[in-house]
Write a protein that holds these residues in place. Structure first.
Motif, PDB file in Angstrom:
ATOM      1  N   SER A 373       0.836  -1.194   0.000  1.00  0.00           N
ATOM      2  CA  SER A 373       0.000   0.000   0.000  1.00  0.00           C
ATOM      3  C   SER A 373       0.873   1.246   0.000  1.00  0.00           C
ATOM      4  N   ASN A 374       0.386   2.313  -0.600  1.00  0.00           N
ATOM      5  CA  ASN A 374       1.046   3.598  -0.416  1.00  0.00           C
ATOM      6  C   ASN A 374       0.987   3.982   1.064  1.00  0.00           C
ATOM      7  N   SER A 375       1.966   4.756   1.503  1.00  0.00           N
ATOM      8  CA  SER A 375       2.103   5.083   2.928  1.00  0.00           C
ATOM      9  C   SER A 375       1.660   6.508   3.204  1.00  0.00           C
ATOM     10  N   TYR A 376       0.806   6.672   4.212  1.00  0.00           N
ATOM     11  CA  TYR A 376       0.380   7.994   4.669  1.00  0.00           C
ATOM     12  C   TYR A 376       0.928   8.202   6.078  1.00  0.00           C
ATOM     13  N   TYR A 377       1.887   9.138   6.195  1.00  0.00           N
ATOM     14  CA  TYR A 377       2.494   9.437   7.491  1.00  0.00           C
ATOM     15  C   TYR A 377       1.858  10.705   8.057  1.00  0.00           C
ATOM     16  N   SER A 378       1.036  10.517   9.085  1.00  0.00           N
ATOM     17  CA  SER A 378       0.360  11.639   9.739  1.00  0.00           C
ATOM     18  C   SER A 378       1.312  12.285  10.743  1.00  0.00           C
ATOM     19  N   ASN A 379       1.481  13.585  10.634  1.00  0.00           N
ATOM     20  CA  ASN A 379       2.441  14.318  11.452  1.00  0.00           C
ATOM     21  C   ASN A 379       1.854  14.606  12.831  1.00  0.00           C
ATOM     22  N   GLN A 380       2.433  13.967  13.843  1.00  0.00           N
ATOM     23  CA  GLN A 380       1.970  14.115  15.221  1.00  0.00           C
ATOM     24  C   GLN A 380       3.003  14.832  16.097  1.00  0.00           C
ATOM     25  N   THR A 381       3.906  15.575  15.472  1.00  0.00           N
ATOM     26  CA  THR A 381       5.010  16.210  16.193  1.00  0.00           C
ATOM     27  C   THR A 381       4.491  17.195  17.243  1.00  0.00           C
ATOM     28  N   GLU A 382       5.086  17.145  18.421  1.00  0.00           N
ATOM     29  CA  GLU A 382       4.736  18.066  19.501  1.00  0.00           C
ATOM     30  C   GLU A 382       5.912  18.920  19.939  1.00  0.00           C
ATOM     31  N   VAL A 383       7.155  18.444  19.682  1.00  0.00           N
ATOM     32  CA  VAL A 383       8.355  19.144  20.135  1.00  0.00           C
ATOM     33  C   VAL A 383       9.269  19.375  18.942  1.00  0.00           C
ATOM     34  N   ALA A 384       9.759  20.600  18.793  1.00  0.00           N
ATOM     35  CA  ALA A 384      10.674  20.918  17.700  1.00  0.00           C
ATOM     36  C   ALA A 384      11.905  20.029  17.764  1.00  0.00           C
TER      37      ALA A 384
END
Length: 614
Positions: A373-384
């Motif tokens: 499957s194609n990959s969907y990476y959801s950005n969950q970043t909280e800290v720089a």
């Protein structure tokens, strides 16, 4: 192109357990088929979110006849299938660059060609199509590559349009098998200046693919990252048999072949604007060579500087985080964006980035090989500087439908102007040899994918998107742009050994829209240059929308330099914010809708704008 699932990066990821060339035992070959690790089953229907259709009729695309568009050439990528494609170089395909080559305000198109034109009298030279429409363009192009000095006759793959010398017009970098070319644009005439930038051409044995440009240290000029793929020793390959893939004889690689290291070039700035090789100095040499395809500079952790993501074929993808000084550290595996959700290696091809949530954190969509499957990476970043992503393609509804596809070019875009980002992927198998050989659902010519954005995910919309999504070809690089200047995004898609597909957006949606071309002026008397790397946010009473001004994405492509916003029912933009790399955001508002606006970030940080009227 694929890899054994469940192996770790290193020798196993390089294809040590892969299928062998017929009649040999040297371990060289693809890793799907006889001798490779077994493939996992496709995701079950229960793994995929079942989301309700969004309101409204949705996107609809018609096919434009090549005689009407002027894009009548055929893509060249080595021998034709009936002549036999024996080498990997003949199967990868080419990208497209969108740029204003002659400075007339209309968007032009550049097509690399994949054959050594010196051997055929220049018939396979790269092509520049100038837009012959009105000030926004009506979708009619005229080929002028030789007249403008850009008809390179190398074996080409990618094209990057970027203004490396800050003079206000876009230059062209052409990624080749063999020496690359940098063509400086001086008011619409291009000159080969590759020799002025030591190391940029690369070695004669190097195979460069995608490239990206961005201001990584906030000094106002553009730096460059070039991905390299794999060694192609044609004499050695000629001496070998083809390799086995699902019982089919196909070109060997990339696994079993030697990967090549990528290169980074830092811009020296005025007066020379020399692109200087600085791979090690910036921290990129700490990563072992990979089979690189598409890099993209953008701010992944919302700290105001540009980071880098690179898709790699059959090994882990790469993510380099900028510490704010132009020094990078690789963190893809730790960040959750290196591989599949179950830890499996995948064959990363193309890359789309977007902000469906409307916040400042971009999500990543990576196109992969068939039986992945194609990959969907959801950005969950909280800290720089501590990015965190979650692979959620199945949960969002854009995973399982892609399982039997092999995808390349890709893009986020609000194709029906309803205020939600949709998602496009161009499909087509790499091996024409699978026809009549591989299992029935693994085919060479494939239809493209379109996923319509809805609340909480995406709905598979391709079968409801018109004639342009019912045609099957071996598609490759793809770009979005507003061909007619009517406020919706159209598609131009490269097809292996065929004419490009021009898909005109005729969606019945009545949603409002806004298109912006963002430029920066660093001194009062300077010519404004495209603000690559800028993050652009518009707010309406209905919500917030965010876009990035990029150079280098999709698959070996340069996307449109303009950012497009579908606004739905909102008839006013209450505010616009533009954040350049290393600078605080500048704001203004309100702004009108249903227009193309040219916005300039002035030296003091204020914004000025002008509408294009026709």
């Amino acid at each position: 192109m694929d890899t054994a699932v469940g192996t770790a990066q290193g020798n196993a990821g390089r294809g040590e357990t892969g299928a062998t060339a017929e009649g040999s035992s040297d371990g060289m070959g693809t890793t799907m088929g006889g001798g490779g690790s077994p493939l996992p089953p496709p995701p079950s229907a229960g793994d995929t979110a079942r989301l309700p259709d969004p309101p409204g009729p949705g996107p609809w695309f018609e096919i434009v006849d090549p005689a009407a568009s002027g894009l009548s050439h055929k893509n060249l990528s080595g021998p034709l299938p009936e002549q036999g494609k024996r080498f990997l170089r003949d199967t990868i395909g080419q990208g497209i660059a969108v740029l204003d080559a002659d400075g007339d305000g209309r968007l032009d198109l550049y097509f690399p060609q994949g054959r050594d034109g010196t051997a055929d009298g220049g018939e396979s030279a790269n092509l520049l199509y100038l837009n012959q429409g009105d000030s926004q363009g009506d979708g009619r192009w005229n080929e002028q590559g030789e007249a403008y000095g850009v008809a390179d006759t190398s074996y080409s793959f990618g094209a990057l349009a970027f203004d490396y010398d800050n003079d206000g017009d876009e230059d062209l970098l052409i990624s080749n098998l063999g020496p690359n070319r940098l063509l400086r644009n001086d008011g619409g005439h291009f000159t080969d200046v590759t020799s002025e930038h030591p190391g940029l051409a690369g070695e004669t044995t190097e195979w460069s693919t995608g490239a990206s440009a961005g201001d990584i240290d906030g000094d106002g000029d553009l730096d460059l990252y070039m991905a390299n793929y794999v060694e192609q020793d044609i004499a050695a390959l000629e001496a070998r048999s083809l390799c086995m893939f699902m019982g089919c004889k196909v070109p060997c690689g990339p696994n079993g072949l030697t990967p090549q290291a990528d290169h980074f070039f830092r811009n020296s700035g005025p007066p020379l604007f020399q692109l200087q090789l600085a791979t090690a100095d910036a921290g990129f040499a700490d990563m072992e060579p990979s089979y690189g395809f598409q890099p993209t500079f953008l701010d992944l952790d919302d700290d105001g500087d540009l980071d880098l993501y690179v898709t790699n074929d059959s090994v882990f993808n790469s993510m380099f985080i900028n510490d704010g000084t132009g020094m990078f550290a690789e963190t893809a595996l730790v960040a959750g964006a290196a591989c599949g959700r179950m830890g499996q290696l995948e064959a990363g091809m193309g890359l789309a980035t977007g902000h469906p949530a409307g916040n400042a954190l971009p999500d990543l969509y990576v196109t992969n090989f068939s039986s992945q499957s194609n990959s969907y990476y959801s950005n969950q970043t909280e800290v720089a500087d501590e990015p965190w992503f979650d692979e959620v393609s199945e949960l969002l509804g854009c995973g399982r439908p892609t399982w039997f596809r092999l995808a390349w070019g890709t893009a986020f875009g609000d194709f029906d102007n309803d205020g939600r980002l949709d998602l496009f992927a161009a499909n087509g198998h790499i091996y024409h040899h699978v026809t009549g050989c591989a299992p029935d659902r693994i085919v060479y010519e494939q239809q493209n994918d379109l996923f319509r954005g809805t609340e909480g995910g995406f709905v598979d919309w391709a079968e409801r998107s018109g004639p342009a999504f019912s045609t099957a070809s071996s598609h490759r690089g793809a770009v979005t742009l507003d061909i007619e200047g009517d406020g919706d995004l159209d598609l131009v898609i490269n097809r292996l050994d065929e004419q490009p597909l021009v898909a005109l957006n005729t969606s019945p949606s009545q949603g409002h829209w806004l298109t912006l071309e963002i430029r920066r002026r660093d001194t009062a008397d300077a010519t404004p240059t495209l603000a690559l790397g800028a993050q652009v946010t518009v707010r309406t009473d209905a919500g917030t929308h965010c876009r990035d001004v990029l150079a280098g994405s999709s698959f070996l492509c340069t996307e449109t330099p303009r950012v497009h916003f579908g606004l739905g029912a909102a008839n006013t933009v209450t505010s616009l914010a533009v954040r350049l790399p290393g600078r605080p955001a500048s704001e203004l508002g309100p702004l009108p809708v249903d227009k193309l606006l040219f916005v300039i970030v002035e030296p003091d940080g204020t914004l000025s704008w002008q509408a294009r009227e026709d």
